[in-house]
Write an enzyme that holds these catalytic residues in place. Structure first.
Site, PDB file in Angstrom:
ATOM      1  N   LYS A 153      31.891   2.760  14.539  1.00  0.00           N
ATOM      2  CA  LYS A 153      32.427   1.587  15.237  1.00  0.00           C
ATOM      3  C   LYS A 153      32.921   0.658  14.121  1.00  0.00           C
ATOM      4  O   LYS A 153      32.122  -0.006  13.449  1.00  0.00           O
ATOM      5  CB  LYS A 153      31.348   0.908  16.090  1.00  0.00           C
ATOM      6  CG  LYS A 153      31.861  -0.296  16.866  1.00  0.00           C
ATOM      7  CD  LYS A 153      31.586  -1.560  16.106  1.00  0.00           C
ATOM      8  CE  LYS A 153      32.175  -2.813  16.679  1.00  0.00           C
ATOM      9  NZ  LYS A 153      33.584  -3.048  16.360  1.00  0.00           N
ATOM     10  N   HIS A 154      34.219   0.670  13.906  1.00  0.00           N
ATOM     11  CA  HIS A 154      34.778  -0.150  12.828  1.00  0.00           C
ATOM     12  C   HIS A 154      35.037  -1.560  13.362  1.00  0.00           C
ATOM     13  O   HIS A 154      34.998  -1.805  14.577  1.00  0.00           O
ATOM     14  CB  HIS A 154      36.078   0.499  12.328  1.00  0.00           C
ATOM     15  CG  HIS A 154      36.283   0.325  10.843  1.00  0.00           C
ATOM     16  ND1 HIS A 154      35.845  -0.796  10.156  1.00  0.00           N
ATOM     17  CD2 HIS A 154      36.882   1.111   9.912  1.00  0.00           C
ATOM     18  CE1 HIS A 154      36.164  -0.672   8.865  1.00  0.00           C
ATOM     19  NE2 HIS A 154      36.783   0.485   8.687  1.00  0.00           N
ATOM     20  N   GLU A 227      23.544  -3.648   5.118  1.00  0.00           N
ATOM     21  CA  GLU A 227      24.234  -4.202   3.938  1.00  0.00           C
ATOM     22  C   GLU A 227      24.902  -5.485   4.412  1.00  0.00           C
ATOM     23  O   GLU A 227      25.952  -5.427   5.057  1.00  0.00           O
ATOM     24  CB  GLU A 227      25.295  -3.212   3.437  1.00  0.00           C
ATOM     25  CG  GLU A 227      24.761  -1.866   3.006  1.00  0.00           C
ATOM     26  CD  GLU A 227      24.087  -1.915   1.645  1.00  0.00           C
ATOM     27  OE1 GLU A 227      24.085  -2.987   1.009  1.00  0.00           O
ATOM     28  OE2 GLU A 227      23.551  -0.886   1.231  1.00  0.00           O
ATOM     29  N   LEU A 228      24.327  -6.616   4.074  1.00  0.00           N
ATOM     30  CA  LEU A 228      24.760  -7.862   4.723  1.00  0.00           C
ATOM     31  C   LEU A 228      25.420  -8.827   3.739  1.00  0.00           C
ATOM     32  O   LEU A 228      25.891  -8.437   2.687  1.00  0.00           O
ATOM     33  CB  LEU A 228      23.561  -8.488   5.443  1.00  0.00           C
ATOM     34  CG  LEU A 228      22.795  -7.510   6.364  1.00  0.00           C
ATOM     35  CD1 LEU A 228      21.589  -8.171   6.995  1.00  0.00           C
ATOM     36  CD2 LEU A 228      23.717  -6.919   7.425  1.00  0.00           C
ATOM     37  N   CYS A 261      31.428  -9.070  -0.221  1.00  0.00           N
ATOM     38  CA  CYS A 261      30.006  -9.445  -0.149  1.00  0.00           C
ATOM     39  C   CYS A 261      29.466  -9.731  -1.553  1.00  0.00           C
ATOM     40  O   CYS A 261      28.633 -10.607  -1.734  1.00  0.00           O
ATOM     41  CB  CYS A 261      29.215  -8.324   0.510  1.00  0.00           C
ATOM     42  SG  CYS A 261      29.516  -6.727  -0.243  1.00  0.00           S
TER      43      CYS A 261
HETATM   44  P1  NAP Z   1      30.703  -9.127  11.082  1.00  0.00           P
HETATM   45  O1  NAP Z   1      31.321 -10.136  11.971  1.00  0.00           O
HETATM   46  O2  NAP Z   1      29.237  -9.053  11.008  1.00  0.00           O
HETATM   47  O3  NAP Z   1      31.323  -7.719  11.514  1.00  0.00           O
HETATM   48  C1  NAP Z   1      30.942  -6.509  10.900  1.00  0.00           C
HETATM   49  C2  NAP Z   1      30.862  -5.414  11.945  1.00  0.00           C
HETATM   50  O4  NAP Z   1      29.766  -5.704  12.823  1.00  0.00           O
HETATM   51  C3  NAP Z   1      32.108  -5.323  12.821  1.00  0.00           C
HETATM   52  O5  NAP Z   1      32.312  -3.973  13.174  1.00  0.00           O
HETATM   53  C4  NAP Z   1      31.717  -6.143  14.041  1.00  0.00           C
HETATM   54  O6  NAP Z   1      32.429  -5.778  15.186  1.00  0.00           O
HETATM   55  C5  NAP Z   1      30.233  -5.810  14.165  1.00  0.00           C
HETATM   56  N1  NAP Z   1      29.436  -6.856  14.789  1.00  0.00           N
HETATM   57  C6  NAP Z   1      29.561  -8.193  14.675  1.00  0.00           C
HETATM   58  N2  NAP Z   1      28.598  -8.820  15.388  1.00  0.00           N
HETATM   59  C7  NAP Z   1      27.859  -7.855  15.976  1.00  0.00           C
HETATM   60  C8  NAP Z   1      26.737  -7.876  16.849  1.00  0.00           C
HETATM   61  N3  NAP Z   1      26.186  -9.023  17.258  1.00  0.00           N
HETATM   62  N4  NAP Z   1      26.222  -6.709  17.257  1.00  0.00           N
HETATM   63  C9  NAP Z   1      26.770  -5.538  16.848  1.00  0.00           C
HETATM   64  N5  NAP Z   1      27.836  -5.457  16.039  1.00  0.00           N
HETATM   65  C10 NAP Z   1      28.381  -6.601  15.586  1.00  0.00           C
HETATM   66  O7  NAP Z   1      31.160  -9.294   9.603  1.00  0.00           O
HETATM   67  P2  NAP Z   1      32.615  -9.444   9.054  1.00  0.00           P
HETATM   68  O8  NAP Z   1      33.086 -10.827   9.259  1.00  0.00           O
HETATM   69  O9  NAP Z   1      33.447  -8.358   9.638  1.00  0.00           O
HETATM   70  O10 NAP Z   1      32.406  -9.125   7.491  1.00  0.00           O
HETATM   71  C11 NAP Z   1      32.004 -10.088   6.626  1.00  0.00           C
HETATM   72  C12 NAP Z   1      30.510 -10.053   6.373  1.00  0.00           C
HETATM   73  O11 NAP Z   1      30.108  -8.767   5.961  1.00  0.00           O
HETATM   74  C13 NAP Z   1      30.153 -10.970   5.227  1.00  0.00           C
HETATM   75  O12 NAP Z   1      28.961 -11.640   5.529  1.00  0.00           O
HETATM   76  C14 NAP Z   1      29.962 -10.016   4.059  1.00  0.00           C
HETATM   77  O13 NAP Z   1      29.184 -10.503   3.039  1.00  0.00           O
HETATM   78  C15 NAP Z   1      29.368  -8.850   4.745  1.00  0.00           C
HETATM   79  N6  NAP Z   1      29.563  -7.637   3.939  1.00  0.00           N
HETATM   80  C16 NAP Z   1      28.483  -7.098   3.312  1.00  0.00           C
HETATM   81  C17 NAP Z   1      28.629  -5.990   2.482  1.00  0.00           C
HETATM   82  C18 NAP Z   1      27.470  -5.373   1.779  1.00  0.00           C
HETATM   83  O14 NAP Z   1      27.616  -4.264   1.267  1.00  0.00           O
HETATM   84  N7  NAP Z   1      26.313  -5.997   1.705  1.00  0.00           N
HETATM   85  C19 NAP Z   1      29.898  -5.436   2.294  1.00  0.00           C
HETATM   86  C20 NAP Z   1      30.982  -6.026   2.955  1.00  0.00           C
HETATM   87  C21 NAP Z   1      30.794  -7.131   3.780  1.00  0.00           C
HETATM   88  P3  NAP Z   1      33.698  -6.632  15.702  1.00  0.00           P
HETATM   89  O15 NAP Z   1      34.753  -6.526  14.654  1.00  0.00           O
HETATM   90  O16 NAP Z   1      34.085  -5.958  16.966  1.00  0.00           O
HETATM   91  O17 NAP Z   1      33.219  -8.041  15.878  1.00  0.00           O
END
Ligand code: NAP
Length: 454
Positions: A153-154, A227-228, A261
């Site tokens: 699920k991207h 990985e957050l 991240c």
């Molecule tokens: P995000 O909003 O958390 O989205 C990431 C993925 O999770 C998407 O596929 C999203 O789907 C899904 N998602 C969001 N809320 C969800 C929920 N309540 N339940 C289930 N799935 C959910 O994050 P983002 O804005 O795309 O990415 C940025 C964040 O990712 C930053 O905080 C960054 O630091 C973190 N990140 C961490 C790493 C690491 O390796 N630690 C690497 C890269 C990014 P939808 O698109 O459909 O909303």
């Protein structure tokens, strides 16, 4: 519908019809059946296919790079480098999976005892948009090599990239249904986790999404790797090579328009170097070319989405109200698209977003430290613990600080933090748990099975 929107000009590039619940159930069942055959293949058979995946990535590098850039705005030069890294990852696990998964003999009083690393089954991967290919491959290459099947699920805004990855894997010979994309937004995730086909879940994304997924997975007793987010501190000590430190800090803050991240987010600088650092760093940020991400000369393109840009701008404004000084940027440009300029904040205080939260964009928070102890206290004063870096000419001092005193999953000395297939990657505290990459990554989604023969 899921939409791909070019963040440069907000043009809708494509719309994708979401899968219905019935279609998702059908996909899950097909993947469950296909996993059995995939598990039955030898590691070397799977490795041969993974090498073909790498070859196809080489062949399709340009169209894949353009797709990433168009869907989320990263500079084309970075998209190409991202494809190269995926190739490296596929080749690395094709070459090393057999030794990482080899049975491990353990001496006991039995005739024979050993650990066998067996696949778990079908794993759900929930992935973010910021590295649309790399985030998927760094999980998928080891998980597939271990004999698992994957439901991806991207992030909704990079559905085009998700489907391109699925096509490449299939074209390279990964059997039908072993890797499937489900088209759904985040509302569809909980019921997929609850489905008995899914044996474990990995999420790369925000801390909020991590908490939601961990809660659901916990209810169903399913393993998670998370990985957050991060707010990586870069500590510049009084004996640092200033030019090297400024260069590394700029590179790390600007990669992917700051949407990484492990980007450097807080710069904690010893008072004796503070003025020089602020001057050179701000000058470096001022010189950044922001423009069309398809242009090779562009250092940063737009951010990935307008809502993310607006959130970042609010964080900047609130930090200024709380006392931060804005030396550069800090204004939303008057042009269509998700643009945000390189921004430098100093005098950043605890209690403000630039100190307490993750700034996911090209905004630097610079903080002055009195001495080493003070700098490390500031560095660790965060809910996150993903990466950290320290700059000092004294290698032993840097090594001690990285090993012992910085509270993060990946600590670098005199260099910016980056992921590498050979090294484990992951965080502590609210940056998540579990590890990707290295031999630790491939062992996250296996059953470390004890076999004992009397
Ligand atoms: P995000 O909003 O958390 O989205 C990431 C993925 O999770 C998407 O596929 C999203 O789907 C899904 N998602 C969001 N809320 C969800 C929920 N309540 N339940 C289930 N799935 C959910 O994050 P983002 O804005 O795309 O990415 C940025 C964040 O990712 C930053 O905080 C960054 O630091 C973190 N990140 C961490 C790493 C690491 O390796 N630690 C690497 C890269 C990014 P939808 O698109 O459909 O909303």
């Amino acid at each position: 519908m899921l939409h791909s929107i070019n963040p440069v000009n907000l043009e809708v590039l494509a719309a994708f019809k979401e899968h219905s619940d019935t279609e998702i159930n059908h996909i899950l069942k097909s993947t469950e059946a296909a996993q059995i055959g995939w598990e039955g293949a030898s590691v070397s058979e799977r490795g041969a296919i993974m090498l073909k995946v790498a070859d196809l990535l080489k062949e399709k590098k340009e169209p894949l790079s353009v797709k990433m850039t168009s869907e989320m705005g990263k500079p084309i030069t970075e998209s190409r480098a991202e494809v190269d890294k995926c190739i490296w990852c596929c080749e690395y696990y094709a070459q090393h999976a057999a030794s990482f998964l080899e049975d491990e003999a353990i001496e006991t009083e039995g005739r024979e005892s050993f650990i066998a690393y067996r696949p778990l089954g079908v794993i759900l991967a929930v992935m973010p948009w910021n590295f649309p290919l790399w985030q998927v491959f760094r999980f998928a290459a080891p998980a597939l090599m271990a004999g698992n099947a994957i439901i991806l699920k991207h992030a909704s805004n990079v559905t085009g990239c998700a489907l391109a990855i699925e096509a490449i894997l299939n074209d390279a010979g990964v059997p039908e249904h072993v890797f499937r994309v489900v088209k759904t937004d985040n509302n569809g995730v909980a019921s997929i986790i609850g489905n008995s086909v899914i044996k474990a879940v990995t999420l790369t994304g925000s801390t909020a999404a991590g908490k939601a997924i961990a809660q659901t997975a916990g209810q169903h007793l399913k393993k998670t790797v998370l990985e957050l987010g991060g707010s990586d501190p870069y500590v510049v000590l009084e004996d640092a090579d200033l030019d090297l430190a400024v260069d590394a800090c700029l590179t790390s803050r600007l990669i992917n328009a700051g949407q990484s991240c492990i980007a450097a987010k807080r710069f904690i600088v010893h008072q004796s170097l503070y003025d020089g650092f602020v001057e050179s760093f701000t000058q470096g940020m001022r010189e950044v070319v922001m423009g069309d991400p398809l242009d090779e000369a562009t250092r940063i393109g737009p951010m990935a989405r307008v809502d993310l840009r607006d959130h970042l701008h609010q964080q900047v404004q609130k930090s200024i109200v709380a006392g931060a000084k804005c030396l550069l940027g800090g204004e939303v440009p008057d042009r269509k698209g998700a643009w945000y300029p390189p921004t430098v904040l100093t005098e950043v205080r605890k209690g403000s977003p630039a100190y307490d939260e993750e700034l996911f964009g090209p905004v630097a928070a610079i903080i002055k430290a009195k001495d080493e102890d003070h700098a490390l206290r500031l560095a660790n004063d965060t809910v996150f613990g993903l990466g950290a870096a320290v700059f000092t000419k004294d290698i032993n001092r840097g090594k001690y600080i990285a090993r012992t005193r910085l509270a993060a999953g990946c600590c670098f000395v005199n260099a910016f933090v980056k992921s590498d297939p050979r090294l484990p990657f992951g965080g502590i505290k609210e940056s998540g748990y579990g590890r990707e990459l290295s031999y630790l990554g491939i062992r996250e989604f296996v059953n470390a099975k004890t076999v004992y023969i009397k």
